[in-house]
Design a protein around this motif. Structure first.
Motif, PDB file in Angstrom:
ATOM      1  N   MET A 140       1.029  -1.100  -0.064  1.00  0.00           N
ATOM      2  CA  MET A 140      -0.044   0.078   0.097  1.00  0.00           C
ATOM      3  C   MET A 140       0.897   1.034  -0.061  1.00  0.00           C
ATOM      4  SD  MET A 140      -3.067   1.010   2.656  1.00  0.00           S
ATOM      5  CE  MET A 140      -4.202  -0.121   2.251  1.00  0.00           C
ATOM      6  N   PRO A 141       0.741   2.244  -1.024  1.00  0.00           N
ATOM      7  CA  PRO A 141       1.673   3.371  -1.037  1.00  0.00           C
ATOM      8  C   PRO A 141       1.231   4.196   0.278  1.00  0.00           C
ATOM      9  CG  PRO A 141      -0.255   3.409  -2.530  1.00  0.00           C
ATOM     10  CD  PRO A 141      -0.385   2.120  -1.927  1.00  0.00           C
ATOM     11  N   ARG A 142       2.505   5.002   0.785  1.00  0.00           N
ATOM     12  CA  ARG A 142       2.446   5.767   1.836  1.00  0.00           C
ATOM     13  C   ARG A 142       2.012   7.198   1.499  1.00  0.00           C
ATOM     14  NH1 ARG A 142       4.989   2.968   6.407  1.00  0.00           N
ATOM     15  NH2 ARG A 142       4.891   5.410   7.521  1.00  0.00           N
ATOM     16  N   VAL A 143       1.151   7.796   2.196  1.00  0.00           N
ATOM     17  CA  VAL A 143       0.905   9.095   1.979  1.00  0.00           C
ATOM     18  C   VAL A 143       1.759  10.343   2.718  1.00  0.00           C
ATOM     19  CG1 VAL A 143      -1.269  10.881   1.860  1.00  0.00           C
ATOM     20  CG2 VAL A 143      -1.424   8.520   1.472  1.00  0.00           C
ATOM     21  N   SER A 144       2.208  10.974   2.226  1.00  0.00           N
ATOM     22  CA  SER A 144       2.921  12.108   2.889  1.00  0.00           C
ATOM     23  C   SER A 144       2.202  13.126   3.740  1.00  0.00           C
ATOM     24  CB  SER A 144       3.681  13.058   1.848  1.00  0.00           C
ATOM     25  OG  SER A 144       3.015  13.958   1.101  1.00  0.00           O
ATOM     26  N   GLN A 145       2.768  13.623   4.661  1.00  0.00           N
ATOM     27  CA  GLN A 145       2.241  14.447   5.567  1.00  0.00           C
ATOM     28  C   GLN A 145       1.497  15.750   4.681  1.00  0.00           C
ATOM     29  OE1 GLN A 145       1.660  13.873   8.892  1.00  0.00           O
ATOM     30  NE2 GLN A 145       0.145  15.705   8.829  1.00  0.00           N
ATOM     31  N   ASP A 146       2.457  16.305   3.972  1.00  0.00           N
ATOM     32  CA  ASP A 146       2.098  17.281   3.140  1.00  0.00           C
ATOM     33  C   ASP A 146       0.532  16.989   2.173  1.00  0.00           C
ATOM     34  OD1 ASP A 146       4.082  18.770   3.558  1.00  0.00           O
ATOM     35  OD2 ASP A 146       5.382  18.665   1.701  1.00  0.00           O
ATOM     36  N   GLN A 147       0.314  15.626   1.837  1.00  0.00           N
ATOM     37  CA  GLN A 147      -0.655  15.370   1.104  1.00  0.00           C
ATOM     38  C   GLN A 147      -1.897  15.212   2.146  1.00  0.00           C
ATOM     39  OE1 GLN A 147       1.119  11.611  -0.518  1.00  0.00           O
ATOM     40  NE2 GLN A 147       0.688  12.174  -2.508  1.00  0.00           N
ATOM     41  N   LEU A 148      -1.648  14.503   3.360  1.00  0.00           N
ATOM     42  CA  LEU A 148      -2.472  14.520   4.252  1.00  0.00           C
ATOM     43  C   LEU A 148      -3.150  15.990   4.680  1.00  0.00           C
ATOM     44  CD1 LEU A 148      -1.083  11.746   6.721  1.00  0.00           C
ATOM     45  CD2 LEU A 148      -3.221  11.860   5.247  1.00  0.00           C
ATOM     46  N   ASP A 149      -2.180  17.098   4.805  1.00  0.00           N
ATOM     47  CA  ASP A 149      -2.667  18.343   5.263  1.00  0.00           C
ATOM     48  C   ASP A 149      -3.396  18.951   4.208  1.00  0.00           C
ATOM     49  OD1 ASP A 149      -0.949  18.014   7.432  1.00  0.00           O
ATOM     50  OD2 ASP A 149       0.894  19.225   6.921  1.00  0.00           O
ATOM     51  N   ALA A 150      -2.870  18.789   2.691  1.00  0.00           N
ATOM     52  CA  ALA A 150      -3.658  19.244   1.656  1.00  0.00           C
ATOM     53  C   ALA A 150      -5.114  18.712   1.605  1.00  0.00           C
ATOM     54  CB  ALA A 150      -3.167  18.747   0.412  1.00  0.00           C
TER      55      ALA A 150
END
Length: 190
Positions: A1-11
């Motif tokens: 499963m691909p990891r989601v970056s903190q920037d993506q979560l914040d966006a």
């Protein structure tokens, strides 16, 4: 499963807040059902509530986000600048959503003691930023010194609340710039 970056979560969180703000403004707190929030955000309830515990937390996050922006502007440029910014954006759909959220906060403060308790800290931050700005302005010799700071702060808060209500009721923004000039002049040293 691909990891989601903190920037993506914040966006994603910011996208949810923007869509939820519009949904709460359009339908009110009660009318902004989970289904409507899903439609507004384009996300499933699981995706929405991965970022926010529940609808109440989502609404509070929207209101807190708005309050934080306001505190920053007040600290830098004063409450009259918040009013000028609001007036400049009065025709924007984002501003309409923001106004609706402000009215919903007001309603919930009157009807929901738990919300009012949670909101007290945010309200205090805005009041403190306003008061601190007024103190700095007085020390700089810009602000009138014949009226107590607390009275000036209340005057500005009432002017702000009146502008929010005026715009939220759909009344024309017209040319309220001279009115804000008058508000600003009323607190300046003569």
């Amino acid at each position: 499963m691909p990891r989601v970056s903190q920037d993506q979560l914040d966006a994603r969180r910011q996208e949810i807040l923007a869509a939820a703000r519009a949904c709460f403004a359009r339908h009110g707190y009660e009318g902004a059902t989970v289904r409507r929030l899903e439609e507004a955000t384009g996300l499933s309830r699981g995706a929405i509530f991965h970022h926010f515990r529940d609808k109440d937390s989502l609404f509070l996050a929207v209101a807190e986000d708005d309050a934080a922006t306001m505190v920053e502007t007040v600290a830098r440029n004063g409450l009259v600048q918040v009013m000028r910014d609001l007036l400049a954006r009065a025709v924007s759909p984002d501003t309409t959503g923001w106004l609706g959220s402000q009215l919903e906060v007001s309603r919930r403060l009157r009807t929901d003691p738990a919300f009012a308790k949670r909101w007290a800290e945010r309200s205090a931050a805005i009041a403190e930023a306003t008061r601190d700005r007024l103190v700095r302005q007085r020390e700089a010799g810009v602000l009138r010194d014949d009226v107590p700071i607390d009275v000036l702060a209340q005057f500005l808060e009432l002017a702000y609340d009146g502008l929010v209500l005026h715009l939220a009721m759909g009344r024309p923004a017209g040319d309220l710039g001279p009115v804000l000039d008058l508000v600003e002049e009323a607190v300046r040293r003569r």
